[in-house]
Design a protein around this motif. Structure first.
Motif, PDB file in Angstrom:
ATOM      1  N   PRO A   8       0.937  -1.099  -0.103  1.00 36.92           N
ATOM      2  CA  PRO A   8       0.334  -0.201  -0.039  1.00 36.92           C
ATOM      3  C   PRO A   8       0.639   1.792  -0.121  1.00 36.92           C
ATOM      4  O   PRO A   8       0.208   2.027   0.118  1.00 36.92           O
ATOM      5  CB  PRO A   8      -0.839  -0.255   1.110  1.00 36.92           C
ATOM      6  N   ARG A   9       2.462   0.981   0.418  1.00 42.44           N
ATOM      7  CA  ARG A   9       3.225   2.137   0.489  1.00 42.44           C
ATOM      8  C   ARG A   9       2.763   2.805  -1.393  1.00 42.44           C
ATOM      9  O   ARG A   9       3.635   3.787  -1.618  1.00 42.44           O
ATOM     10  CB  ARG A   9       4.282   2.024   0.708  1.00 42.44           C
ATOM     11  N   ARG A  10       2.820   2.318  -2.688  1.00 45.89           N
ATOM     12  CA  ARG A  10       2.526   2.236  -3.505  1.00 45.89           C
ATOM     13  C   ARG A  10       2.101   3.300  -3.882  1.00 45.89           C
ATOM     14  O   ARG A  10       2.162   4.340  -5.213  1.00 45.89           O
ATOM     15  CB  ARG A  10       2.271   1.558  -4.436  1.00 45.89           C
ATOM     16  N   TYR A  11       0.897   3.634  -3.021  1.00 45.76           N
ATOM     17  CA  TYR A  11      -0.274   5.100  -3.597  1.00 45.76           C
ATOM     18  C   TYR A  11       0.999   5.892  -3.108  1.00 45.76           C
ATOM     19  O   TYR A  11       0.456   7.051  -3.639  1.00 45.76           O
ATOM     20  CB  TYR A  11      -1.370   4.898  -2.744  1.00 45.76           C
ATOM     21  N   PHE A  12       0.943   6.614  -2.166  1.00 44.28           N
ATOM     22  CA  PHE A  12       2.205   7.967  -2.029  1.00 44.28           C
ATOM     23  C   PHE A  12       2.994   7.815  -3.153  1.00 44.28           C
ATOM     24  O   PHE A  12       3.191   8.699  -3.069  1.00 44.28           O
ATOM     25  CB  PHE A  12       2.683   7.923  -0.722  1.00 44.28           C
TER      26      PHE A  12
ATOM     27  N   ALA B 127       3.352   6.551  -5.903  1.00 38.96           N
ATOM     28  CA  ALA B 127       2.746   7.012  -7.519  1.00 38.96           C
ATOM     29  C   ALA B 127       1.731   8.364  -7.538  1.00 38.96           C
ATOM     30  O   ALA B 127       2.809   9.171  -8.484  1.00 38.96           O
ATOM     31  CB  ALA B 127       1.732   5.889  -7.616  1.00 38.96           C
ATOM     32  N   THR B 128       1.720   8.927  -6.531  1.00 44.28           N
ATOM     33  CA  THR B 128       1.512  10.505  -6.425  1.00 44.28           C
ATOM     34  C   THR B 128       2.635  10.851  -6.526  1.00 44.28           C
ATOM     35  O   THR B 128       1.620  12.370  -7.283  1.00 44.28           O
ATOM     36  CB  THR B 128       0.556  10.298  -4.970  1.00 44.28           C
ATOM     37  N   TYR B 129       3.057  10.889  -5.796  1.00 42.74           N
ATOM     38  CA  TYR B 129       4.791  11.530  -5.585  1.00 42.74           C
ATOM     39  C   TYR B 129       5.393  11.472  -6.805  1.00 42.74           C
ATOM     40  O   TYR B 129       5.959  12.755  -7.301  1.00 42.74           O
ATOM     41  CB  TYR B 129       5.692  10.912  -4.495  1.00 42.74           C
ATOM     42  N   GLN B 130       5.646  10.416  -7.410  1.00 44.05           N
ATOM     43  CA  GLN B 130       5.959  10.231  -9.019  1.00 44.05           C
ATOM     44  C   GLN B 130       5.585  11.444  -9.972  1.00 44.05           C
ATOM     45  O   GLN B 130       6.474  12.029 -10.270  1.00 44.05           O
ATOM     46  CB  GLN B 130       6.006   9.219  -9.129  1.00 44.05           C
ATOM     47  N   ARG B 131       3.846  11.817  -9.288  1.00 48.25           N
ATOM     48  CA  ARG B 131       3.489  12.079 -10.564  1.00 48.25           C
ATOM     49  C   ARG B 131       3.403  13.318 -10.228  1.00 48.25           C
ATOM     50  O   ARG B 131       3.602  13.869 -11.490  1.00 48.25           O
ATOM     51  CB  ARG B 131       1.623  11.604 -10.656  1.00 48.25           C
TER      52      ARG B 131
ATOM     53  N   PHE C  95       4.181   4.769   7.543  1.00 42.98           N
ATOM     54  CA  PHE C  95       4.346   3.214   6.564  1.00 42.98           C
ATOM     55  C   PHE C  95       3.632   2.465   7.979  1.00 42.98           C
ATOM     56  O   PHE C  95       3.428   0.648   7.174  1.00 42.98           O
ATOM     57  CB  PHE C  95       6.058   3.043   6.342  1.00 42.98           C
ATOM     58  N   GLY C  96       2.837   2.565   8.402  1.00 48.19           N
ATOM     59  CA  GLY C  96       3.107   1.428   9.794  1.00 48.19           C
ATOM     60  C   GLY C  96       0.968   1.207   9.791  1.00 48.19           C
ATOM     61  O   GLY C  96       0.334  -0.152   9.674  1.00 48.19           O
ATOM     62  N   ALA C  97       0.279   2.317   8.383  1.00 49.56           N
ATOM     63  CA  ALA C  97      -0.918   2.362   8.171  1.00 49.56           C
ATOM     64  C   ALA C  97      -1.608   0.986   8.113  1.00 49.56           C
ATOM     65  O   ALA C  97      -0.821  -0.164   7.007  1.00 49.56           O
ATOM     66  CB  ALA C  97      -0.987   3.717   7.532  1.00 49.56           C
ATOM     67  N   PRO C  98      -2.731   0.323   8.353  1.00 47.34           N
ATOM     68  CA  PRO C  98      -3.096  -0.964   7.954  1.00 47.34           C
ATOM     69  C   PRO C  98      -3.916  -0.655   6.380  1.00 47.34           C
ATOM     70  O   PRO C  98      -3.811  -0.423   6.315  1.00 47.34           O
ATOM     71  CB  PRO C  98      -4.393  -0.849   8.793  1.00 47.34           C
TER      72      PRO C  98
ATOM     73  N   HIS D 275      -4.093   6.495   2.367  1.00 51.29           N
ATOM     74  CA  HIS D 275      -2.417   6.360   2.597  1.00 51.29           C
ATOM     75  C   HIS D 275      -1.466   7.478   1.782  1.00 51.29           C
ATOM     76  O   HIS D 275      -0.280   7.757   2.785  1.00 51.29           O
ATOM     77  CB  HIS D 275      -2.594   4.722   1.613  1.00 51.29           C
ATOM     78  N   VAL D 276      -2.253   7.948   0.827  1.00 51.24           N
ATOM     79  CA  VAL D 276      -2.031   9.469   0.773  1.00 51.24           C
ATOM     80  C   VAL D 276      -1.072  10.726   1.731  1.00 51.24           C
ATOM     81  O   VAL D 276      -0.615  11.177   1.959  1.00 51.24           O
ATOM     82  CB  VAL D 276      -2.687  10.075  -0.659  1.00 51.24           C
ATOM     83  N   LEU D 277      -2.784  10.369   1.889  1.00 46.86           N
ATOM     84  CA  LEU D 277      -2.515  11.440   3.097  1.00 46.86           C
ATOM     85  C   LEU D 277      -1.679  11.656   4.337  1.00 46.86           C
ATOM     86  O   LEU D 277      -0.628  12.364   4.642  1.00 46.86           O
ATOM     87  CB  LEU D 277      -3.828  12.204   3.452  1.00 46.86           C
ATOM     88  N   LEU D 278      -0.837   9.638   4.687  1.00 49.98           N
ATOM     89  CA  LEU D 278      -0.879  10.097   5.168  1.00 49.98           C
ATOM     90  C   LEU D 278       1.230  10.660   5.239  1.00 49.98           C
ATOM     91  O   LEU D 278       1.862  11.267   5.847  1.00 49.98           O
ATOM     92  CB  LEU D 278      -0.820   8.864   6.124  1.00 49.98           C
ATOM     93  N   GLY D 279       1.519  10.037   4.200  1.00 51.54           N
ATOM     94  CA  GLY D 279       2.188  10.261   3.547  1.00 51.54           C
ATOM     95  C   GLY D 279       2.669  11.275   2.768  1.00 51.54           C
ATOM     96  O   GLY D 279       3.580  11.853   3.926  1.00 51.54           O
ATOM     97  N   MET D 280       1.625  12.614   2.366  1.00 48.61           N
ATOM     98  CA  MET D 280       1.862  13.663   2.295  1.00 48.61           C
ATOM     99  C   MET D 280       2.315  14.348   3.365  1.00 48.61           C
ATOM    100  O   MET D 280       2.960  15.092   3.735  1.00 48.61           O
ATOM    101  CB  MET D 280       0.658  14.254   1.754  1.00 48.61           C
ATOM    102  N   ASN D 281       1.674  14.310   4.762  1.00 46.43           N
ATOM    103  CA  ASN D 281       2.009  15.190   6.277  1.00 46.43           C
ATOM    104  C   ASN D 281       2.869  15.012   6.704  1.00 46.43           C
ATOM    105  O   ASN D 281       3.775  15.703   7.007  1.00 46.43           O
ATOM    106  CB  ASN D 281       0.492  14.296   6.975  1.00 46.43           C
TER     107      ASN D 281
END
Length: 245
Positions: free
Chosen positions: A22-26, A28-32, A84-87, A95-101
């Protein structure tokens, strides 16, 4: 430098997608988003494109180092450990908002002091140009919000009726929260610079404060409920106690 960074992101993204991480979501967003910044650099949208490129790469490396540390089975900084430990079954948006934050609140002030010397923080004319480019990035991010919302909806589905009704608010809210957080980031970078001038111990103390504040904000976003409604009450960013409001 940005093109090389985008390539490194692509390689990491392939490995995360292959395992359904699931860490792929952030990422992928970050790469774009990084591609969008690279296009803005080429377009001439920044006062100092060479500096923006160095800054963008330095900023991304904080996240990529944390990600590689976690993938290797080790523990990164506390904000990233929590994110990264989010369910795994959380919605992609969460997941994206957690990574952004974690990335904006904890990594961005460090990236700024990595590419702005303490002497440069005293040069008001130079600092004004740096702040202008800092704000120009906000425009790039704001321009990506609707497209990223569509990307995440395609991954996760339209969600509940409440989710669908809140989508216009979520898009506007995300833009506002990004601006609010990045304004606080600038003040936190100044606080880190002041501490760096004082001593390595003082810098470590202020950085530890920033880590605790950032980790607490990420943890707060882990609770059930509409994330952006919570942010409306608490804000997206954090502010060091040594920085005036």
């Amino acid at each position: 430098m940005i093109e090389e960074l985008i390539g490194r992101m692509a390689a990491l993204l392939d490995s995360l997608q292959a395992t359904g991480d699931p860490r792929r979501y952030f990422l992928a967003t970050y790469q774009r988003t990084t591609i969008a910044v690279a296009e803005e650099v080429k377009r001439g949208g920044f006062a100092d494109p060479e500096w923006v490129e160095r800054w963008d790469v330095a900023f991304a490396d904080f996240y990529l180092d944390a990600l590689r540390t976690a993938v290797a089975g080790h523990e990164p900084s506390r904000p990233w450990t929590i994110a990264f430990g989010a369910p795994a079954d959380l919605p992609a948006l969460r997941h994206v908002l957690l990574g952004m934050n974690a990335h904006i609140n904890y990594d961005l002030p460090q990236a700024l002091v990595a590419v702005i010397t303490d002497e440069q923080f005293d040069d008001q004319a130079l600092l004004t140009r740096r702040q202008a480019d800092h704000r120009a990035i906000d425009t790039v991010l704001a321009g990506r919000v609707a497209a990223e919302d569509d990307e995440l909806t395609a991954v996760s589905g339209p969600g509940t009726l409440l989710d669908r009704l809140l989508r216009p608010f979520n898009r506007l809210g995300t833009q506002r929260f990004l601006r609010e957080a990045r304004e606080k980031v600038w003040g936190n970078a100044i606080a880190l610079s002041r501490a760096r001038r004082e001593s390595p111990d003082a810098y470590a103390t202020v950085l530890a404060q920033l880590e605790e504040l950032s980790a607490a904000k990420v943890a707060a976003l882990m609770a059930p409920g509409q994330v952006l409604l919570k942010l409306a009450a608490t804000g997206f960013g954090v502010q060091l106690p040594t920085v005036g409001s």
